[in-house]
Design an enzyme around this catalytic site. Structure first.
Site, PDB file in Angstrom:
ATOM      1  N   ASP A  17       0.757  32.718  38.396  1.00 34.46           N
ATOM      2  CA  ASP A  17      -0.625  32.330  37.703  1.00 34.46           C
ATOM      3  C   ASP A  17      -1.744  32.000  38.710  1.00 34.46           C
ATOM      4  OD1 ASP A  17      -2.436  31.528  35.980  1.00 34.46           O
ATOM      5  OD2 ASP A  17      -1.188  29.858  34.994  1.00 34.46           O
ATOM      6  N   ASP A 111      -4.273  37.329  34.679  1.00 40.32           N
ATOM      7  CA  ASP A 111      -4.078  36.505  35.713  1.00 40.32           C
ATOM      8  C   ASP A 111      -2.520  36.038  35.800  1.00 40.32           C
ATOM      9  OD1 ASP A 111      -4.004  34.209  33.975  1.00 40.32           O
ATOM     10  OD2 ASP A 111      -4.839  33.056  35.913  1.00 40.32           O
ATOM     11  N   GLU A 112      -1.918  36.502  35.192  1.00 41.49           N
ATOM     12  CA  GLU A 112      -0.620  35.682  34.788  1.00 41.49           C
ATOM     13  C   GLU A 112       0.662  36.842  34.613  1.00 41.49           C
ATOM     14  OE1 GLU A 112       0.768  32.344  31.629  1.00 41.49           O
ATOM     15  OE2 GLU A 112      -1.402  32.586  31.974  1.00 41.49           O
TER      16      GLU A 112
HETATM   17  P1  TTP Z   1      -5.578  30.306  32.939  1.00 40.20           P
HETATM   18  O1  TTP Z   1      -4.337  30.870  33.976  1.00 40.20           O
HETATM   19  O2  TTP Z   1      -5.212  29.478  31.635  1.00 40.20           O
HETATM   20  O3  TTP Z   1      -6.489  29.221  33.884  1.00 40.20           O
HETATM   21  P2  TTP Z   1      -7.192  29.406  35.097  1.00 40.20           P
HETATM   22  O4  TTP Z   1      -6.651  30.632  35.811  1.00 40.20           O
HETATM   23  O5  TTP Z   1      -8.633  29.567  35.112  1.00 40.20           O
HETATM   24  O6  TTP Z   1      -6.748  27.884  35.764  1.00 40.20           O
HETATM   25  P3  TTP Z   1      -5.233  27.588  36.253  1.00 40.20           P
HETATM   26  O7  TTP Z   1      -5.666  27.334  37.761  1.00 40.20           O
HETATM   27  O8  TTP Z   1      -5.008  26.301  35.488  1.00 40.20           O
HETATM   28  O9  TTP Z   1      -4.345  28.583  36.018  1.00 40.20           O
HETATM   29  O10 TTP Z   1      -6.438  31.421  32.280  1.00 40.20           O
HETATM   30  C1  TTP Z   1      -6.786  32.558  33.408  1.00 40.20           C
HETATM   31  C2  TTP Z   1      -8.192  33.330  32.765  1.00 40.20           C
HETATM   32  O11 TTP Z   1      -8.077  33.434  31.463  1.00 40.20           O
HETATM   33  C3  TTP Z   1      -9.260  32.131  33.038  1.00 40.20           C
HETATM   34  O12 TTP Z   1      -9.701  31.922  34.519  1.00 40.20           O
HETATM   35  C4  TTP Z   1     -10.215  32.412  32.131  1.00 40.20           C
HETATM   36  C5  TTP Z   1      -9.559  32.940  30.813  1.00 40.20           C
HETATM   37  N1  TTP Z   1      -9.560  32.084  29.746  1.00 40.20           N
HETATM   38  C6  TTP Z   1     -10.383  32.147  28.689  1.00 40.20           C
HETATM   39  O13 TTP Z   1     -11.370  32.983  28.767  1.00 40.20           O
HETATM   40  N2  TTP Z   1     -10.156  31.184  27.865  1.00 40.20           N
HETATM   41  C7  TTP Z   1      -9.505  30.262  27.838  1.00 40.20           C
HETATM   42  O14 TTP Z   1      -9.269  29.485  26.903  1.00 40.20           O
HETATM   43  C8  TTP Z   1      -8.377  30.316  28.695  1.00 40.20           C
HETATM   44  C9  TTP Z   1      -7.348  29.070  28.715  1.00 40.20           C
HETATM   45  C10 TTP Z   1      -8.593  30.899  29.805  1.00 40.20           C
HETATM   46 MG    MG Z   2      -4.404  31.019  35.900  1.00 42.45          MG
END
Ligand code: TTP
Ligand code: MG
Length: 360
Positions: A17, A111-112
């Site tokens: 992630d 991203d995951e």
């Molecule tokens: P996430 O992996 O949930 O969050 P993140 O990568 O920003 O942060 P973390 O370090 O906690 O992993 O989500 C990945 C991307 O998806 C995030 O950068 C933006 C997008 N996203 C949205 O557009 N809306 C949302 O509600 C969420 C949770 C994420």
């Molecule tokens: Mg993330």
């Protein structure tokens, strides 16, 4: 002689992630943002942030937070517009790296992803070392950091990837599963979103250990077929394969209201719960990554109904559905008896003449 014919082998699953993904990409490309609290998105009329970097999170700024709230918490917050092309490019690069280690990859979002590295022979088969190497290569290639969880199954790998975030990793070895899972809040179990979590809390179940005292029959009686899966999950047992589920075509949730909703505002108030239900069902089936388009259905008091479908760059988020609902509602702008939200999935079949799907 009577040994079990199908000894189940222990798998090695990695959940990767990226750290505050959209924000990290924007900061990489504009170093003057370094060290400042940064959030991405949130410019539309009902602006909601997509994500924020860790500096902004210190102030309580979060994904999906209305811009107004975020600015109240952190007035110096820098807002950057969304740039999907950049995120898609980084995502492609990351996937190319994954493929150097395994062909069993299941993307959950840009991203995951889950990786099954059970057959990867690098580093003498050490999944911990493999994960380290993947993260190193991701940084070398994209200048972005990733976190990882390593475990014998998807559930625990996903939980573990949050443990050492940002830019860290955590391994749950098979011998540690029983202890690791006991303390986990029920909300961490895949498929337990806000709605189910509330139900579980009302019944007094806070952690996986609390659920472990229940018999399979009892869970089955309370939660139907899913209770049987829950019996395994609360013990850290998760048999889900790392794979794409491409056969299902659509999934939806809908609700008919006992009293008609009189305004757009009344309708919007019902959305968070519906979005949550939809996301929960998608997560339960691990289908979030397969979503191709979003659908909103509005049935008015006189049974006239309208549906709206949108695909490009739409996330299964409250913000996306809010915008779509607004458009669908104003086609008629009269009292509403039913709201439905749904998604359609990418098709693995070649494009051709296929009959129109009946949706809801
Ligand atoms: P996430 O992996 O949930 O969050 P993140 O990568 O920003 O942060 P973390 O370090 O906690 O992993 O989500 C990945 C991307 O998806 C995030 O950068 C933006 C997008 N996203 C949205 O557009 N809306 C949302 O509600 C969420 C949770 C994420
Ligand atoms: Mg993330």
């Amino acid at each position: 002689m009577f040994a079990r014919a199908t000894e189940e082998r222990t798998r090695k699953i990695i959940h990767v992630d990226m750290d505050c993904f959209y924000a990290a990409v924007e900061i990489r490309d504009n170093p003057t943002l370094q060290g400042k609290p940064v959030a991405v998105g949130g410019f539309s009329n009902r602006g909601v942030l997509t994500t924020a970097n860790y500096e902004a999170r210190k102030f309580g700024v979060r994904s999906a937070m209305p811009t107004q709230t975020a600015l109240r918490l952190c007035p110096q917050l820098v807002l950057v517009p969304i740039n999907f092309d950049k995120y898609r490019k980084a995502s492609r690069q990351i996937h190319q790296i994954f493929r150097e280690y395994t062909s069993q990859i299941q993307p959950l979002s840009l991203d995951e992803a889950y990786l099954d590295v059970s057959d990867c022979e690098l580093f003498d088969g050490s999944a911990t070392q493999i994960a380290k190497d993947i993260r190193r290569k991701i940084f070398e290639t994209t200048q972005l950091t990733a976190s990882a969880g390593i475990a014998p199954n998807k559930f625990l790998a996903k939980v573990a990837s949050d443990w050492k975030k940002p830019n860290g990793q955590f391994t749950v070895a098979p011998s540690q599963v029983a202890d690791f899972v006991k303390a986990l809040p029920v909300g961490k179990i895949p498929g337990v979103g806000k709605v189910t979590m509330k139900k579980l809390h009302e019944k007094g179940y806070q952690t996986c250990a609390d659920l472990q005292v229940l018999s399979m029959e009892s869970l089955n009686a309370q939660f139907g077929q899913w209770g049987v899966v829950l019996y395994d999950l609360c013990r850290g047992v998760d048999h889900r394969e790392v794979s794409d589920d491409r056969e299902r075509k659509s999934l939806s949730v809908e609700h008919t209201y006992s009293e008609d909703l009189q305004s757009l505002e009344d309708c919007q108030k019902k959305l968070p719960l519906l979005v949550e239900e939809l996301r929960e069902r998608l997560e339960k089936k691990d289908l979030l990554s397969q979503v191709n388009s979003l659908v909103v259905k509005v049935k008015f008091f006189d049974f006239q109904q309208t549906t709206l479908e949108q695909s490009r760059d739409k996330e299964v988020s409250l913000e996306s559905f809010q915008e779509m609902l607004e458009e669908a509602y104003y086609r008629e702008a009269k009292p509403v008896r039913l709201l439905g939200l749904g998604v359609k999935f990418k098709s693995s079949k070649p494009k051709g003449k296929t009959p129109q799907l009946t949706f809801f």
